[in-house]
Design an enzyme around this catalytic site. Structure first.
Site, PDB file in Angstrom:
ATOM      1  N   TYR A 178      -1.389  12.666 -46.868  1.00 17.03           N
ATOM      2  CA  TYR A 178      -0.740  13.641 -47.753  1.00 17.03           C
ATOM      3  C   TYR A 178      -0.968  13.293 -49.229  1.00 17.03           C
ATOM      4  O   TYR A 178      -0.837  14.138 -50.099  1.00 17.03           O
ATOM      5  CB  TYR A 178       0.772  13.729 -47.483  1.00 17.03           C
ATOM      6  CG  TYR A 178       1.139  14.292 -46.125  1.00 17.03           C
ATOM      7  CD1 TYR A 178       0.182  14.882 -45.299  1.00 17.03           C
ATOM      8  CD2 TYR A 178       2.443  14.233 -45.656  1.00 17.03           C
ATOM      9  CE1 TYR A 178       0.518  15.386 -44.051  1.00 17.03           C
ATOM     10  CE2 TYR A 178       2.783  14.741 -44.411  1.00 17.03           C
ATOM     11  CZ  TYR A 178       1.817  15.312 -43.617  1.00 17.03           C
ATOM     12  OH  TYR A 178       2.153  15.815 -42.387  1.00 17.03           O
TER      13      TYR A 178
ATOM     14  N   LYS B 202      -3.158   5.183 -34.285  1.00 15.34           N
ATOM     15  CA  LYS B 202      -4.276   5.739 -33.519  1.00 15.34           C
ATOM     16  C   LYS B 202      -5.437   4.760 -33.671  1.00 15.34           C
ATOM     17  O   LYS B 202      -6.511   5.091 -34.189  1.00 15.34           O
ATOM     18  CB  LYS B 202      -4.600   7.141 -34.084  1.00 15.34           C
ATOM     19  CG  LYS B 202      -5.616   7.925 -33.308  1.00 15.34           C
ATOM     20  CD  LYS B 202      -5.103   8.468 -31.992  1.00 15.34           C
ATOM     21  CE  LYS B 202      -6.193   9.203 -31.239  1.00 15.34           C
ATOM     22  NZ  LYS B 202      -5.858   9.478 -29.835  1.00 15.34           N
TER      23      LYS B 202
ATOM     24  N   ASP C  80      -0.656   9.893 -29.698  1.00 16.86           N
ATOM     25  CA  ASP C  80      -0.641  10.986 -28.719  1.00 16.86           C
ATOM     26  C   ASP C  80       0.243  10.621 -27.528  1.00 16.86           C
ATOM     27  O   ASP C  80       1.005  11.447 -27.015  1.00 16.86           O
ATOM     28  CB  ASP C  80      -2.067  11.375 -28.277  1.00 16.86           C
ATOM     29  CG  ASP C  80      -3.015  10.189 -28.162  1.00 16.86           C
ATOM     30  OD1 ASP C  80      -2.598   9.064 -28.496  1.00 16.86           O
ATOM     31  OD2 ASP C  80      -4.164  10.384 -27.742  1.00 16.86           O
TER      32      ASP C  80
ATOM     33  N   ASP D 173       5.841  12.527 -39.764  1.00 18.40           N
ATOM     34  CA  ASP D 173       6.277  13.894 -40.067  1.00 18.40           C
ATOM     35  C   ASP D 173       6.384  14.687 -38.765  1.00 18.40           C
ATOM     36  O   ASP D 173       7.404  15.335 -38.472  1.00 18.40           O
ATOM     37  CB  ASP D 173       5.227  14.526 -41.006  1.00 18.40           C
ATOM     38  CG  ASP D 173       5.670  15.852 -41.574  1.00 18.40           C
ATOM     39  OD1 ASP D 173       6.842  16.217 -41.391  1.00 18.40           O
ATOM     40  OD2 ASP D 173       4.837  16.533 -42.201  1.00 18.40           O
TER      41      ASP D 173
ATOM     42  N   ASP E 120      10.048  15.515 -36.354  1.00 16.40           N
ATOM     43  CA  ASP E 120      10.492  16.886 -36.038  1.00 16.40           C
ATOM     44  C   ASP E 120      10.654  17.050 -34.529  1.00 16.40           C
ATOM     45  O   ASP E 120      11.617  17.661 -34.058  1.00 16.40           O
ATOM     46  CB  ASP E 120       9.476  17.918 -36.551  1.00 16.40           C
ATOM     47  CG  ASP E 120       9.855  18.427 -37.930  1.00 16.40           C
ATOM     48  OD1 ASP E 120      10.644  17.737 -38.610  1.00 16.40           O
ATOM     49  OD2 ASP E 120       9.372  19.502 -38.326  1.00 16.40           O
TER      50      ASP E 120
END
Ligand code: NAD
Length: 355
Positions: free
Chosen positions: A142, A187, A219, A243, A247
């Site tokens: 980001y 990852k 994942d 992020d 959620d």
């Protein structure tokens, strides 16, 4: 203890929900012999109306100089057409950067009384959901360079060892205050930045022998959060993974109005706020759920002021309020008694006892 708390009521339901959290903090001060003083800070739409700026320097200074900041929420339709830097949300970004808070901590906890609100199967919920996601907040993709050239776009994902180490420490310290299990999510089978992440986490683990560290690919973590959330205590991860996962984790607990959050940096001065927005559709009607804000105040006591007993007292009062069958409109179900925002605050107070 004497603590100075910067209070940002903000916009929409912000003032109503913050008022309930202040009632609770005042009662804690009485019960435990603390002194909490409050400094009002204007931020968001209300600051745009007053100063033409969502967070003027003078207001940011009050936050930086406080012992911690309690925030309701900012934003609303009235300011939607305001150009970029003058939008209410810019105040929030400026506040996070100005306070240097690089770690966002969001609990995913299911209250047994609200188990029906979870979209997960009862057999999974019954095993318990109570974990925290510690998300790196001011680095990663980001904040890397974003570029579009012709029909190709690139976003740079970059982390330094220093950035990973400081968020890693928050993960380990948070686990230390809970059940001492830390799951580092990355990852590393694909990304160099993740391989560096993993290396730094394992180096840090040597300094925290009391905390059990495990690794998980992102994942797989997304699957495990819905398959077996009871396995997690503290999850630490980088900005974008955090992020998305946070959620997902808040969704499985049912109600957006119940979830608090904290943002911390290298000092104990933190930013505490519910995860929801300013809910303009229900503002001024005394029907908002203030529990996310009340629990944010409890997190402030636990993580910034080292007042675990006081934080437990608030969480137990919320649990007793739910046990008694009271619900605000957002979590109302058959057979329960519907209450408004300020009545909810009063009922939590009635159940607040020194532990
Ligand atoms: P929202 O979270 O404000 O509302 C989404 C839905 O959830 C609405 O139906 C609302 O009524 C309900 N809701 C939210 N909080 C609730 C509570 N405590 N009790 C009961 N119901 C609740 O999200 P939105 O509608 O997308 O955004 C509204 C405004 O808030 C926008 O201006 C947005 O930019 C801003 N916002 C601010 C923050 C923040 O201050 N940290 C975060 C997100 C959104």
């Amino acid at each position: 203890m004497v603590k100075n708390i910067a209070v940002i009521r903000g916009d929409g339901i912000g003032p109503e929900i913050v008022e309930q959290a202040l009632k609770v903090l005042n009662r804690i001060a009485e019960l435990y012999g603390h002194t909490f003083s409050y400094t009002d800070v204007d931020m968001g739409g209300c600051a745009i109306d007053k100063y033409g700026d969502p967070l003027p320097d003078s207001e940011l200074k009050k936050c930086v100089e406080s012992d911690s900041v309690l925030l309701g929420a900012v934003g609303g339709d009235k300011w939607n057409d305001v150009p970029g830097p003058k939008r209410p949300e810019k105040g929030l970004l400026r506040l996070r950067a100005g306070m240097g808070v690089y770690s966002n901590n969001r609990p995913a906890k299911i209250w047994k009384q609200l188990a029906d609100a979870s979209p997960l199967k009862k057999s999974i919920v019954d095993k318990g959901i109570d974990f925290i996601i510690v998300r790196e907040l001011i680095g990663g993709i980001y904040f890397g360079e974003h570029k579009t050239e012709g029909d190709t776009a690139t976003d740079i994902l970059k982390y330094s060892e220093t950035e990973i180490e400081r968020i890693g420490r928050i993960g380990f310290e948070t686990a230390r205050k809970r059940n001492k299990k830390l799951c580092s999510v990355e990852k590393s089978n694909v990304l160099d930045s993740s391989r560096l992440w993993k290396k730094v986490m394992h180096r840090l683990a040597e300094e925290y022998p009391d905390v059990e560290l495990s690794d998980m690919l992102v994942d797989n973590c997304a699957m495990q959060i819905v398959k077996n959330p009871a396995q997690f205590d503290v999850v630490v991860t980088e900005n974008m993974f955090g992020d998305i996962l946070s959620d997902e984790a808040s969704m499985i607990t049912g109600s957006i109005g119940m979830i608090p959050s904290s943002s911390l940096g290298s000092t104990t001065c933190g930013l505490y706020e519910p995860i929801h927005g300013s809910a303009p559709d229900i503002a001024g009607k005394d029907i908002a759920n203030p529990i996310g804000t009340i629990l944010s105040a409890a997190m402030m006591l636990r993580y910034s002021f080292d007042m675990s007993e006081e934080a437990d007292a608030i969480e137990n009062a919320v649990s007793a309020y739910l046990d008694a069958g009271y619900r605000t409109a957002d979590i109302m179900s058959d057979g329960m008694t519907k209450v408004g925002c300020s009545r909810c605050g009063d009922l939590v107070l009635e159940n607040l006892k020194k532990e």
